[in-house]
Design an enzyme around this catalytic site. Sequence first.
Site, PDB file in Angstrom:
ATOM      1  N   SER A 240       0.835  -1.220   0.000  1.00  0.00           N
ATOM      2  CA  SER A 240       0.000   0.000   0.000  1.00  0.00           C
ATOM      3  C   SER A 240       0.864   1.262   0.000  1.00  0.00           C
ATOM      4  O   SER A 240       0.552   2.238  -0.709  1.00  0.00           O
ATOM      5  CB  SER A 240      -0.964   0.010   1.181  1.00  0.00           C
ATOM      6  OG  SER A 240      -0.288  -0.211   2.394  1.00  0.00           O
ATOM      7  N   HIS A 270      -1.852  -8.893   2.047  1.00  0.00           N
ATOM      8  CA  HIS A 270      -1.529  -7.611   2.705  1.00  0.00           C
ATOM      9  C   HIS A 270      -2.680  -7.258   3.653  1.00  0.00           C
ATOM     10  O   HIS A 270      -2.999  -8.030   4.539  1.00  0.00           O
ATOM     11  CB  HIS A 270      -1.294  -6.563   1.605  1.00  0.00           C
ATOM     12  CG  HIS A 270      -0.756  -5.240   2.074  1.00  0.00           C
ATOM     13  ND1 HIS A 270      -0.119  -5.056   3.268  1.00  0.00           N
ATOM     14  CD2 HIS A 270      -0.780  -4.000   1.482  1.00  0.00           C
ATOM     15  CE1 HIS A 270       0.237  -3.785   3.399  1.00  0.00           C
ATOM     16  NE2 HIS A 270      -0.163  -3.123   2.332  1.00  0.00           N
ATOM     17  N   HIS A 317       5.876 -12.669   7.612  1.00  0.00           N
ATOM     18  CA  HIS A 317       6.078 -11.283   7.154  1.00  0.00           C
ATOM     19  C   HIS A 317       7.239 -11.233   6.178  1.00  0.00           C
ATOM     20  O   HIS A 317       8.184 -12.011   6.290  1.00  0.00           O
ATOM     21  CB  HIS A 317       6.362 -10.340   8.328  1.00  0.00           C
ATOM     22  CG  HIS A 317       6.084  -8.915   7.990  1.00  0.00           C
ATOM     23  ND1 HIS A 317       7.013  -8.099   7.400  1.00  0.00           N
ATOM     24  CD2 HIS A 317       4.950  -8.181   8.110  1.00  0.00           C
ATOM     25  CE1 HIS A 317       6.471  -6.917   7.194  1.00  0.00           C
ATOM     26  NE2 HIS A 317       5.216  -6.930   7.607  1.00  0.00           N
ATOM     27  N   ARG A 326       3.160  -4.578  16.627  1.00  0.00           N
ATOM     28  CA  ARG A 326       1.771  -4.110  16.489  1.00  0.00           C
ATOM     29  C   ARG A 326       0.821  -5.198  17.001  1.00  0.00           C
ATOM     30  O   ARG A 326      -0.231  -4.907  17.550  1.00  0.00           O
ATOM     31  CB  ARG A 326       1.472  -3.772  15.020  1.00  0.00           C
ATOM     32  CG  ARG A 326       2.383  -2.687  14.451  1.00  0.00           C
ATOM     33  CD  ARG A 326       2.190  -2.516  12.959  1.00  0.00           C
ATOM     34  NE  ARG A 326       2.520  -3.735  12.224  1.00  0.00           N
ATOM     35  CZ  ARG A 326       2.322  -3.912  10.929  1.00  0.00           C
ATOM     36  NH1 ARG A 326       1.778  -2.931  10.208  1.00  0.00           N
ATOM     37  NH2 ARG A 326       2.648  -5.046  10.329  1.00  0.00           N
ATOM     38  N   ASP A 372      -2.134  -8.412  11.698  1.00  0.00           N
ATOM     39  CA  ASP A 372      -3.489  -8.809  11.318  1.00  0.00           C
ATOM     40  C   ASP A 372      -4.036  -9.980  12.145  1.00  0.00           C
ATOM     41  O   ASP A 372      -5.242 -10.231  12.136  1.00  0.00           O
ATOM     42  CB  ASP A 372      -3.525  -9.168   9.825  1.00  0.00           C
ATOM     43  CG  ASP A 372      -3.177  -7.971   8.970  1.00  0.00           C
ATOM     44  OD1 ASP A 372      -3.727  -6.892   9.231  1.00  0.00           O
ATOM     45  OD2 ASP A 372      -2.345  -8.096   8.058  1.00  0.00           O
TER      46      ASP A 372
HETATM   47  N1  HAX Z   1       1.308 -19.679   6.170  1.00  0.00           N
HETATM   48  C1  HAX Z   1       1.759 -20.595   5.273  1.00  0.00           C
HETATM   49  N2  HAX Z   1       2.810 -20.416   4.484  1.00  0.00           N
HETATM   50  C2  HAX Z   1       3.489 -19.263   4.619  1.00  0.00           C
HETATM   51  C3  HAX Z   1       3.125 -18.275   5.554  1.00  0.00           C
HETATM   52  C4  HAX Z   1       1.972 -18.511   6.333  1.00  0.00           C
HETATM   53  N3  HAX Z   1       1.507 -17.608   7.192  1.00  0.00           N
HETATM   54  N4  HAX Z   1       3.984 -17.240   5.447  1.00  0.00           N
HETATM   55  C5  HAX Z   1       4.862 -17.567   4.470  1.00  0.00           C
HETATM   56  N5  HAX Z   1       4.555 -18.786   3.972  1.00  0.00           N
HETATM   57  C6  HAX Z   1       5.189 -19.480   2.834  1.00  0.00           C
HETATM   58  C7  HAX Z   1       5.042 -18.615   1.614  1.00  0.00           C
HETATM   59  O1  HAX Z   1       3.758 -18.752   1.016  1.00  0.00           O
HETATM   60  C8  HAX Z   1       6.161 -19.117   0.743  1.00  0.00           C
HETATM   61  O2  HAX Z   1       5.736 -20.327   0.172  1.00  0.00           O
HETATM   62  P1  HAX Z   1       6.204 -20.743  -1.337  1.00  0.00           P
HETATM   63  O3  HAX Z   1       7.675 -20.911  -1.246  1.00  0.00           O
HETATM   64  O4  HAX Z   1       5.436 -21.979  -1.579  1.00  0.00           O
HETATM   65  O5  HAX Z   1       5.798 -19.595  -2.210  1.00  0.00           O
HETATM   66  C9  HAX Z   1       7.245 -19.445   1.784  1.00  0.00           C
HETATM   67  O6  HAX Z   1       6.563 -19.598   3.044  1.00  0.00           O
HETATM   68  C10 HAX Z   1       8.290 -18.349   1.923  1.00  0.00           C
HETATM   69  O7  HAX Z   1       7.627 -17.137   2.189  1.00  0.00           O
HETATM   70  P2  HAX Z   1       8.354 -15.988   3.043  1.00  0.00           P
HETATM   71  O8  HAX Z   1       9.594 -15.595   2.317  1.00  0.00           O
HETATM   72  O9  HAX Z   1       8.476 -16.401   4.458  1.00  0.00           O
HETATM   73  O10 HAX Z   1       7.270 -14.833   3.015  1.00  0.00           O
HETATM   74  P3  HAX Z   1       7.005 -13.765   1.869  1.00  0.00           P
HETATM   75  O11 HAX Z   1       7.897 -12.600   2.106  1.00  0.00           O
HETATM   76  O12 HAX Z   1       7.037 -14.378   0.532  1.00  0.00           O
HETATM   77  O13 HAX Z   1       5.499 -13.349   2.158  1.00  0.00           O
HETATM   78  C11 HAX Z   1       3.645 -12.851   3.541  1.00  0.00           C
HETATM   79  C12 HAX Z   1       5.130 -12.616   3.303  1.00  0.00           C
HETATM   80  C13 HAX Z   1       3.179 -11.900   4.647  1.00  0.00           C
HETATM   81  C14 HAX Z   1       2.873 -12.543   2.282  1.00  0.00           C
HETATM   82  C15 HAX Z   1       3.429 -14.335   3.992  1.00  0.00           C
HETATM   83  O14 HAX Z   1       4.068 -14.553   5.235  1.00  0.00           O
HETATM   84  C16 HAX Z   1       1.959 -14.705   4.106  1.00  0.00           C
HETATM   85  O15 HAX Z   1       1.365 -15.084   3.110  1.00  0.00           O
HETATM   86  N6  HAX Z   1       1.350 -14.589   5.333  1.00  0.00           N
HETATM   87  C17 HAX Z   1      -0.069 -14.830   5.490  1.00  0.00           C
HETATM   88  C18 HAX Z   1      -0.871 -13.626   5.032  1.00  0.00           C
HETATM   89  C19 HAX Z   1      -0.703 -12.455   5.967  1.00  0.00           C
HETATM   90  O16 HAX Z   1      -0.806 -12.585   7.180  1.00  0.00           O
HETATM   91  N7  HAX Z   1      -0.465 -11.257   5.392  1.00  0.00           N
HETATM   92  C20 HAX Z   1      -0.341 -10.021   6.161  1.00  0.00           C
HETATM   93  C21 HAX Z   1       1.098  -9.585   6.373  1.00  0.00           C
HETATM   94  C22 HAX Z   1       1.224  -8.300   7.144  1.00  0.00           C
HETATM   95  C23 HAX Z   1       0.691  -7.188   6.331  1.00  0.00           C
HETATM   96  O17 HAX Z   1       1.190  -6.786   5.296  1.00  0.00           O
HETATM   97  N8  HAX Z   1      -0.402  -6.677   6.740  1.00  0.00           N
HETATM   98  O18 HAX Z   1      -1.022  -5.794   5.988  1.00  0.00           O
END
Ligand code: HAX
Length: 436
Positions: A240, A270, A317, A326, A372
């Site tokens: 964002s 996000h 994250h 947070r 979140d």
């Molecule tokens: N559950 C399951 N798998 C997860 C995970 C979770 N909570 N968090 C990361 N992973 C997985 C990823 O999907 C990725 O899998 P692939 O290799 O198969 O693609 C792997 O672990 C490596 O990911 P990462 O490097 O640890 O994390 P990224 O930087 O790629 O992504 C995310 C960060 C926040 C998007 C990720 O942790 C996620 O999807 N979390 C769940 C959704 C979430 O809570 N989002 C909000 C984040 C905070 C925010 O921005 N708020 O607005």
Amino acid sequence: MSKLKQKLQDKIPEYRERVGNLIKNHGQVKVDEVKMFQIYGGMRGLKSLTTDISYLDPEEGIRFRGYTIPECLEKMPKPPGAEMPYVEGHFYLLLTGEIPTQEDIQSVVEEFSGRSKVPEYVFDVLRAMPKEAHPMSLFTAAITSLQRESLFVPAYNSGISKMDYWDPTYEDSINLLAKLPEIAAFIYRLKYKNDDQIGSDPSLDFGANFAHMMGIDAPYDEISRLYFMLHSDHESGNVSAHTTHLVGTALSDAYFSFAAGMCGLSGPLHGLANQEVLRWVQGVMEKMDHKIPSKEEMKKFVWDTLNSGQVIPGFGHAVLRKTDPRYAAQREFCLKHLPDDEIFKIVNLLYEVVPDILVEQGKAKNPWPNVDAQSGVIQWHYGVTQYDFYTVMFGVGRALGVLSNLIWDRAVGQSLERPKSLTTDMLEKIAREASK
Ligand code: HAX
């Protein structure tokens, strides 16, 4: 000129000099290098942006203008008798880098309330939207409909100097920010309370007025202040914030830039993750017939979600490598105000079981909860059970940071953002040469 704008104007020359010096005298200094995995991996870790509004340390978490969340909660002035600081004071801090006095805050409160009236046509647009439209769709529509109010556009068209771009951007940003609590509360009551609207009370501060228009009693005013402050900024690389900045570099005005950022916030990885957490928890509760699951039962729910190829919302994250402060700040609030809440107990149980499971699964780099995971619990407890609305409140908070950033982008003349792309052939050639 308002006190806040004057303060900003006084600070701009020094910043321009610092940035000018970096570009002119150190422009060729190498800051980072791009690796192949970063090109395909969402540019993770690539140091290629700048902001002074906040900084996210992977181990420590967010600092707003150098202050941690506990420091902000302790140092910032609060409304009389309140537990949480003024949102207006937090904006003052983000924009100027200084902790405001009560007097400073009062003038921002007045500046905001003087600009808070939402034009009737915005409500007409919202009422004309399909009933099933997502609240974030309504929120972005309201913001883009307001774009006709932009003062930057006529100033730009009249040939204003680049040095002065920050001025109408400041005006647009404050005009927009001041209206967001009413727009958000209007969307809530339109969608979930039969359009039974509660008028704004301009004598109240940002957080209290939002709570009043939502129709929810104390301590929801405190929650609103805390919520908006916690969600305000997370340095400028998140979707964002980055989108608002990117679109802003095309000299799109604050309305267009912020609306674009809000479209990014609407993704489940996000800002939408806060609604996904509650949706997931509700699924567990239904399956358990509203009985709190045991640790073993909860582990099974988590594994089932992972094994079906989904992420556990609210965990992980892209930058952080520890529990999100947070999350911790909201957990503290829950422990104090709603320790026996059913959903809080489930979220606590998740805190106990998810990190170990994510570590065992071996994919997520950060197994800890993010903001979140906790925010929906508090909203639900105080009656906001319509979880698809949560991201709108996130958006109101996020405006404080990304619009501060946009004003500073204009003040220091940030360039049009336009990185260079390479084809797969070219990258394969680079890879072949590197492995010779
Ligand atoms: N559950 C399951 N798998 C997860 C995970 C979770 N909570 N968090 C990361 N992973 C997985 C990823 O999907 C990725 O899998 P692939 O290799 O198969 O693609 C792997 O672990 C490596 O990911 P990462 O490097 O640890 O994390 P990224 O930087 O790629 O992504 C995310 C960060 C926040 C998007 C990720 O942790 C996620 O999807 N979390 C769940 C959704 C979430 O809570 N989002 C909000 C984040 C905070 C925010 O921005 N708020 O607005």
